[in-house]
Design an enzyme around this catalytic site. Sequence first.
Site, PDB file in Angstrom:
ATOM      1  N   HIS A  19      40.689  -7.059  51.214  1.00  0.00           N
ATOM      2  CA  HIS A  19      39.241  -7.249  51.143  1.00  0.00           C
ATOM      3  C   HIS A  19      38.672  -7.427  52.553  1.00  0.00           C
ATOM      4  CE1 HIS A  19      39.882 -11.503  51.828  1.00  0.00           C
ATOM      5  NE2 HIS A  19      40.517 -11.681  50.666  1.00  0.00           N
ATOM      6  N   HIS A  22      40.732  -9.744  55.113  1.00  0.00           N
ATOM      7  CA  HIS A  22      41.929  -9.115  55.710  1.00  0.00           C
ATOM      8  C   HIS A  22      41.504  -7.983  56.639  1.00  0.00           C
ATOM      9  CE1 HIS A  22      43.173  -9.985  51.343  1.00  0.00           C
ATOM     10  NE2 HIS A  22      43.626 -10.994  52.061  1.00  0.00           N
ATOM     11  N   CYS A 127      50.891 -28.268  45.337  1.00  0.00           N
ATOM     12  CA  CYS A 127      49.880 -27.268  44.968  1.00  0.00           C
ATOM     13  C   CYS A 127      50.513 -25.890  45.089  1.00  0.00           C
ATOM     14  CB  CYS A 127      48.655 -27.359  45.885  1.00  0.00           C
ATOM     15  SG  CYS A 127      47.499 -25.988  45.603  1.00  0.00           S
ATOM     16  N   CYS A 130      48.716 -23.572  47.636  1.00  0.00           N
ATOM     17  CA  CYS A 130      49.094 -23.788  49.051  1.00  0.00           C
ATOM     18  C   CYS A 130      50.572 -23.545  49.273  1.00  0.00           C
ATOM     19  CB  CYS A 130      48.800 -25.211  49.501  1.00  0.00           C
ATOM     20  SG  CYS A 130      47.085 -25.667  49.471  1.00  0.00           S
ATOM     21  N   CYS A 144      43.140 -30.257  44.882  1.00  0.00           N
ATOM     22  CA  CYS A 144      43.422 -29.630  46.175  1.00  0.00           C
ATOM     23  C   CYS A 144      42.094 -29.102  46.733  1.00  0.00           C
ATOM     24  CB  CYS A 144      44.404 -28.483  46.001  1.00  0.00           C
ATOM     25  SG  CYS A 144      44.439 -27.382  47.424  1.00  0.00           S
ATOM     26  N   HIS A 147      42.015 -25.177  46.855  1.00  0.00           N
ATOM     27  CA  HIS A 147      42.131 -24.389  45.620  1.00  0.00           C
ATOM     28  C   HIS A 147      41.376 -24.999  44.441  1.00  0.00           C
ATOM     29  CE1 HIS A 147      45.374 -22.853  48.174  1.00  0.00           C
ATOM     30  NE2 HIS A 147      45.009 -21.710  47.649  1.00  0.00           N
ATOM     31  N   LYS A 298      30.619 -18.065  49.005  1.00  0.00           N
ATOM     32  CA  LYS A 298      32.054 -17.919  49.182  1.00  0.00           C
ATOM     33  C   LYS A 298      32.508 -16.712  48.349  1.00  0.00           C
ATOM     34  CE  LYS A 298      36.247 -20.582  48.767  1.00  0.00           C
ATOM     35  NZ  LYS A 298      36.933 -21.763  48.358  1.00  0.00           N
ATOM     36  N   LYS A 301      37.122 -13.829  43.283  1.00  0.00           N
ATOM     37  CA  LYS A 301      37.254 -12.884  42.172  1.00  0.00           C
ATOM     38  C   LYS A 301      36.357 -13.303  41.015  1.00  0.00           C
ATOM     39  CE  LYS A 301      42.018 -11.598  42.993  1.00  0.00           C
ATOM     40  NZ  LYS A 301      43.372 -11.962  42.652  1.00  0.00           N
TER      41      LYS A 301
END
Length: 515
Positions: A19, A22, A127, A130, A144, A147, A298, A301
């Site tokens: 995406h 990256h 987690c 992580c 977390c 996440h 942010k 998905k």
Amino acid sequence: MSRAYYITTPIYYVNDVPHIGHTYTTVVADTLARYHRLCGDDTFFATGNDEHGEKVAQAAEARGVTPQAFVDEVAAEFRSTWETLGFSFDRFIRTTDADHRKNVQNILQQVYDAGEIEFREYDGLYCVGCERFLTDRDLEDGLCKDHERAPEKRSESNYFFKMSAHFDWLVETLNNQPDFIRPERYRNEVLGMLRDQSGLEDLCISRPKERLEWGIELPFDSNYVCYVWFDALINYLTAAGYPDGDGFERHWANVDHLIGKDILKPHGVFWPIMLKVMGAPIYQHLNVHGYWTVEGRKMSKSLGNVVSPLTMRDRYGFESFRYFLLREMVFGLDGNFSESALVARNNGDLANKLGNLVNRALNMTARFCDGQVPSPGTPGASEKSVADAAELARREIDGHLSALEFHRALESLFAFVDRVNQYVDERAPWKLAKDPAARADLETTLYTACEAMRVIGVLLAPFLPEAAAEIRRRLGSTTEARMEDAAWGQLQPGTATTKGDPLFPRFEEPDGAAS
Ligand code: ME8
């Protein structure tokens, strides 16, 4: 003699498709690699995939395939996307590659033999997102922070890398080498982590096989596999040919790591200590960039707002997207992506400024000089000022890239494009063409415009390689650009030029975008 240069991207997890995030890191790495090659440096550029760990095992299970089949499929997709987008990497490394597995095992054994790994009982909150045990600092309201989900309580016997014994050394290194982690805010962040060590402890580097089989087996205990981060960081050594591959030492001595701010701790703390303990030279620089949001939110998905580089390429052409990424984000800070901002950059800078310059210089050369670069007369003050502006752009780009200021490097380049457009406006060759007595002035003007375009075709090459090559092609050059070519006055009179289509199309504002 050329200098050696080695640039890396993180190796991306295979539980996601490529995406904008990256793509940004890889665009920056590609730009730096191309710039160093342009300057004649012996350059090595590595990117790839991180394929072990619990997340991958879970994703494979959810798809009903073996982890190996799953990683083969996703890694092929990453690699082919990167190839389609024209990234100039020298190695696409996968952590399932045989040379990498061997390196990880050898390094683990070496670190174990040196007494830096210890077997202990551990209770904690884990987690899976992580891939590690969390500390109080990682939690917010019991979840977390990264996440936003509850960690699992786990109790296990595991192997620990005695990392905390080296924190003082790391603080000293950070104090002695101010640009070791840059920009400075991230160096300060790591110093902060080391100062109040509540978020840092020894590192658990094993996972019992009864819980996770998908990983590299510990060479000293076959009941365990290696923790995914310890395995993943070593990719940077493997990709460059560790331990004795051709060019390894040369490249490793000049390695620049590029990461997003999300993975600062493993790169800023675990990795330098791992290198120290295994007796390898510590990396030169850790370069940390901020995060992209999409239309102010942010990216996720579940929100359905993940920006795909292939979709952007189909809609606007990849170089328009690439330009936006480099021009819009201040390296180190967060940036916001919106299609309307991309369209504005494309139309304003690429189509109206650069495209227009190329278009009119070549059209007038075709019309008034039979498509051949004319001979320049004696340069006057304005020609000299254009030549000086070219040299200034070259120097400024070099300075800005050394400081990772990609947006400013492009600002400098486009200030030069503006200067050339202004020169053409002032000289008004379309008027000179009407006056036979002004023929020499006309030829000097068109020579200067074409020569400026040629220099732009060199300086632009690291940023927009295809557009730059097309500009050089239209001026009769099909060779790779080199920095020496940016020196003024090398265009040969009589060179045949080609007009071609507009370099960058203009686009309508996307539907629903704020104007
Ligand atoms: O962390 N904005 O892999 P990963 C900017 N496998 N950059 C972003 C981004 C965003 N919104 N989202 C992702 C891992 N990135 C590990 C790395 S390295 C030894 C192991 C980019 O697939 C950015 O470079 O989660 C970030 O650091 C990286 O993708 C994380 O990729």
